[in-house]
Write an enzyme that holds these catalytic residues in place. Structure first.
Site, short mmCIF file in Angstrom:
data_model
loop_
_atom_site.label_atom_id
_atom_site.label_comp_id
_atom_site.label_asym_id
_atom_site.label_seq_id
_atom_site.Cartn_x
_atom_site.Cartn_y
_atom_site.Cartn_z
N ILE A 259 -13.40 0.91 -1.45
CA ILE A 259 -14.84 1.19 -1.41
C ILE A 259 -15.13 2.24 -0.34
O ILE A 259 -14.80 2.04 0.83
CB ILE A 259 -15.66 -0.08 -1.08
N VAL B 191 0.83 -1.21 0.00
CA VAL B 191 0.00 0.00 0.00
C VAL B 191 0.87 1.26 0.00
O VAL B 191 0.65 2.18 -0.79
CB VAL B 191 -0.96 0.01 1.22
N LYS C 6 -12.85 -5.45 10.72
CA LYS C 6 -13.65 -4.51 9.93
C LYS C 6 -15.06 -4.40 10.49
O LYS C 6 -15.65 -3.31 10.54
CB LYS C 6 -13.66 -4.95 8.46
N GLY D 169 -1.13 -14.91 -5.62
CA GLY D 169 -0.84 -13.67 -4.88
C GLY D 169 -2.05 -13.07 -4.20
O GLY D 169 -1.98 -11.96 -3.68
N GLU E 154 -10.43 5.54 6.19
CA GLU E 154 -11.29 4.96 5.15
C GLU E 154 -10.75 3.63 4.61
O GLU E 154 -11.50 2.69 4.34
CB GLU E 154 -11.43 5.96 3.98
N ASP F 90 -9.49 -10.69 10.02
CA ASP F 90 -9.49 -9.44 9.25
C ASP F 90 -10.93 -8.91 9.10
O ASP F 90 -11.21 -7.74 9.33
CB ASP F 90 -8.85 -9.70 7.88
P1 NAP Z 1 3.29 -4.65 3.72
O1 NAP Z 1 3.34 -4.84 2.24
O2 NAP Z 1 3.75 -5.75 4.60
O3 NAP Z 1 4.14 -3.33 4.05
C1 NAP Z 1 4.43 -2.94 5.36
C2 NAP Z 1 5.49 -1.84 5.29
O4 NAP Z 1 5.68 -1.35 6.60
C3 NAP Z 1 6.83 -2.30 4.77
O5 NAP Z 1 7.41 -1.34 3.95
C4 NAP Z 1 7.67 -2.47 6.04
O6 NAP Z 1 9.04 -2.22 5.87
C5 NAP Z 1 7.06 -1.39 6.92
N1 NAP Z 1 7.18 -1.73 8.32
C6 NAP Z 1 6.60 -2.74 8.99
N2 NAP Z 1 6.96 -2.73 10.28
C7 NAP Z 1 7.77 -1.66 10.42
C8 NAP Z 1 8.48 -1.12 11.52
N3 NAP Z 1 8.42 -1.67 12.74
N4 NAP Z 1 9.23 0.00 11.32
C9 NAP Z 1 9.31 0.55 10.09
N5 NAP Z 1 8.66 0.08 9.02
C10 NAP Z 1 7.92 -1.02 9.18
O7 NAP Z 1 1.82 -4.27 4.20
P2 NAP Z 1 0.62 -3.67 3.31
O8 NAP Z 1 -0.08 -4.78 2.60
O9 NAP Z 1 1.11 -2.53 2.53
O10 NAP Z 1 -0.41 -3.20 4.45
C11 NAP Z 1 -0.16 -2.05 5.21
C12 NAP Z 1 -1.38 -1.71 6.06
O11 NAP Z 1 -2.49 -1.48 5.20
C13 NAP Z 1 -1.82 -2.81 7.03
O12 NAP Z 1 -2.34 -2.22 8.20
C14 NAP Z 1 -2.94 -3.50 6.27
O13 NAP Z 1 -3.87 -4.15 7.12
C15 NAP Z 1 -3.58 -2.32 5.57
N6 NAP Z 1 -4.32 -2.67 4.36
C16 NAP Z 1 -3.73 -3.40 3.41
C17 NAP Z 1 -4.43 -3.72 2.26
C18 NAP Z 1 -3.80 -4.51 1.16
O14 NAP Z 1 -4.49 -4.82 0.19
N7 NAP Z 1 -2.52 -4.85 1.23
C19 NAP Z 1 -5.77 -3.29 2.12
C20 NAP Z 1 -6.35 -2.52 3.13
C21 NAP Z 1 -5.61 -2.22 4.27
P3 NAP Z 1 9.96 -3.16 4.95
O15 NAP Z 1 9.48 -2.94 3.54
O16 NAP Z 1 11.34 -2.64 5.15
O17 NAP Z 1 9.74 -4.55 5.44
N1 HSE Z 2 -6.46 -9.18 3.45
C1 HSE Z 2 -7.56 -8.35 3.16
C2 HSE Z 2 -8.51 -9.04 2.19
C3 HSE Z 2 -7.14 -7.04 2.54
O1 HSE Z 2 -8.23 -10.14 1.72
O2 HSE Z 2 -9.55 -8.47 1.89
C4 HSE Z 2 -6.79 -6.04 3.57
O3 HSE Z 2 -7.95 -5.58 4.21
#
Ligand code: NAP
Ligand code: HSE
Length: 449
Positions: free
Chosen positions: A147, A27, A216, A198, A140, A212
């Site tokens: 959404i 993200v 929500k 993926g 959001e 999860d």
């Molecule tokens: P991700 O790909 O695992 O990315 C997490 C990032 O945070 C990485 O860049 C990581 O650094 C960094 N990070 C983690 N712990 C850290 C720490 N202690 N200090 C500094 N940096 C740190 O996660 P994501 O999928 O982007 O999700 C991020 C958030 O968005 C989560 O809360 C998730 O629930 C929410 N979210 C995600 C999605 C989705 O589709 N992915 C959808 C809705 C909400 P490194 O890169 O160096 O490891």
């Molecule tokens: N892991 C969640 C999903 C995305 O499969 O919908 C982050 O909310």
């Protein structure tokens, strides 16, 4: 002259807002791409420029592409949040995210977060800090990715009375159940495919166990019912026990299995309570949620005056989630530039949660039983003893009595009319201690009828 708004020059007199981004993963990297590609347009919309002053990550050495400049990366998230006007938290997890956000707000920054786990577990601390320091808290992206759902519930429907929110808010589990429905695959095979493509994480626990979706549901219930609904208040069942046989049985009944998040107001004599729950349920195959395929999300909101509203779209993924975050960034930034505050926590109603046992649902149960006279009558008798009325029964012989006199077995699938959850639990307790019932194979609720 270019008519594209990004072409019009941004006045040098606009104020600059310092933005700290915590995380540059799926993200965060998309947030940074949008911030860099749409910087001009965002400045016009806000009336101020956004300057990214740093991006906190764990691994400084990793190449993150052109939109995450190496010069902005830092491991010192604590210092970064103290220098920002706006903090975008996309690192996930409870700590250090919570401490960083509390610190950011204490230093006067507004916060935009996608962190549903943190909000569901300790949203109260974040709200209180936002109030105490006069800053904004937006989230959001924490519910259903791209959404718009938090803003409609928190703002657009603030003048209405929401009765129920029901939907599919987890893309991974919807992808798996959809694959099981289309191909007849087992849960394990569909999960392995989802991981290869993926859609599911290497550790899929949070998605497949329903955590999860429950996070929500807790956020939606808190907003919809103006009460604090914690993660622990949400009844949560995942999809790991859903079998290919359940999917087939559902299809035979003209139904389909979906992981539903349901939050509703239960009106009772002398008051009302609320229910928040997540479980796989059978819904009619003509229900609008039945056609939600792959990793899409869809949510119905029923409100007293507005009636039924449906929201549909991409609930996950880097760019869709970043879209929701950027919308929040614009709102928070506008307030910094022009004054005013965003919505605060609303919990005046203080409604209590109703225990699952006291809810009424229709059920589908599937049992393996001895195949001999009187078994069906015994099962029906147990159910009726607890006030549960059978709607349909399907019986199938699994094997004949063997030559050595082995016991013949049958499979029985029963759907019921609405009954108390505690009555169903008591019936299942009886079945599990009855010799005629060899195993209780499934217990699923029926919704949407
Ligand atoms: P991700 O790909 O695992 O990315 C997490 C990032 O945070 C990485 O860049 C990581 O650094 C960094 N990070 C983690 N712990 C850290 C720490 N202690 N200090 C500094 N940096 C740190 O996660 P994501 O999928 O982007 O999700 C991020 C958030 O968005 C989560 O809360 C998730 O629930 C929410 N979210 C995600 C999605 C989705 O589709 N992915 C959808 C809705 C909400 P490194 O890169 O160096 O490891
Ligand atoms: N892991 C969640 C999903 C995305 O499969 O919908 C982050 O909310």
């Amino acid at each position: 002259m270019s008519l594209h708004p990004s072409g019009s020059p941004v006045s040098p007199d606009l104020p600059t807002l310092r933005v700290a981004v915590l995380g540059a993963g799926t993200v965060g990297s998309e947030v940074l791409r949008l911030l860099s590609q749409q910087g001009g347009e965002l400045a016009h919309r806000i009336g101020g420029r956004l300057e990214v002053i740093g991006v906190a990550v764990r691994d400084l050495a990793r190449d993150r592409g052109e939109h995450v400049p190496a010069a902005l990366l830092t491991e010192d998230a604590t210092r970064l949040v103290q220098e920002a006007d706006l903090v975008v938290e996309v690192m996930g997890g409870i700590e250090p995210a919570r401490t960083l956000l509390l610190d950011a707000m204490a230093h006067g920054a507004s916060v935009v977060t996608a962190n549903k786990a943190l909000l569901a577990q300790d949203g109260a601390s974040l709200y209180e800090a936002a109030d105490a320091h006069g800053v904004d808290l937006y989230f959001e992206a924490a519910v259903a990715g791209a959404i718009p759902l938090v803003r409609p519930v928190r703002e657009s429907l603030a003048g209405d009375r929401i009765q129920r929110v029901l939907g599919i808010v987890n893309g991974t589990t919807n992808f798996i159940l959809d694959a099981m429905t289309r191909t007849g695959a087992s849960f394990e095979d569909a999960l392995a495919d989802a991981q290869q493509l993926g859609y599911a994480e290497a550790d899929p626990t949070a998605d497949v166990e329903g955590h999860d979706a429950a996070a929500k549901a807790s956020i939606l219930a808190s907003l919809a019912f103006h009460s604090r609904v914690r993660l622990a208040d949400v009844h949560c069942e995942g999809i790991t026990a859903v079998s290919a046989q359940d999917i087939t049985a559902a299809a035979r009944m003209g139904r389909i299995i979906k992981l539903l998040s349901i939050v509703e107001r239960i009106e009772e004599e002398g008051g009302e309570r609320i229910s928040a729950r997540v479980y796989p349920a059978l819904i009619p195959d003509h229900h609008p949620l039945a056609s939600v395929s792959e990793a899409y999300n869809a949510v119905f909101i029923e409100a007293e005056a507005a009636g039924s509203l449906m929201f549909y779209g991409q609930g996950a993924g880097g760019a869709p989630t970043a879209s929701a975050i950027l919308g929040d960034v614009v709102s928070a930034a506008r307030a910094r530039v022009h004054g005013g505050v965003g919505p605060r926590e609303s919990r005046y109603a203080e409604l209590e949660s109703i225990p699952l046992d006291e809810l009424r649902s229709a059920f589908y149960i599937s049992l393996t039983v001895q195949d001999r006279p009187g078994v069906l009558a015994e099962i029906a008798g147990t159910l009726s003893g607890y006030g549960i009325s059978i709607s349909t029964i399907h019986q199938e012989l699994l094997d004949e009595r063997g030559e050595a006199g082995e016991q013949a077995r049958a499979h029985i699938g029963i759907s019921t009319h609405r009954a108390l959850e505690s009555a169903m639990t008591a019936s299942l307790d009886v079945f599990s201690s009855t010799a005629t019932v060899l195993s209780i194979d499934s217990i699923l609720r029926i919704e949407g009828e």
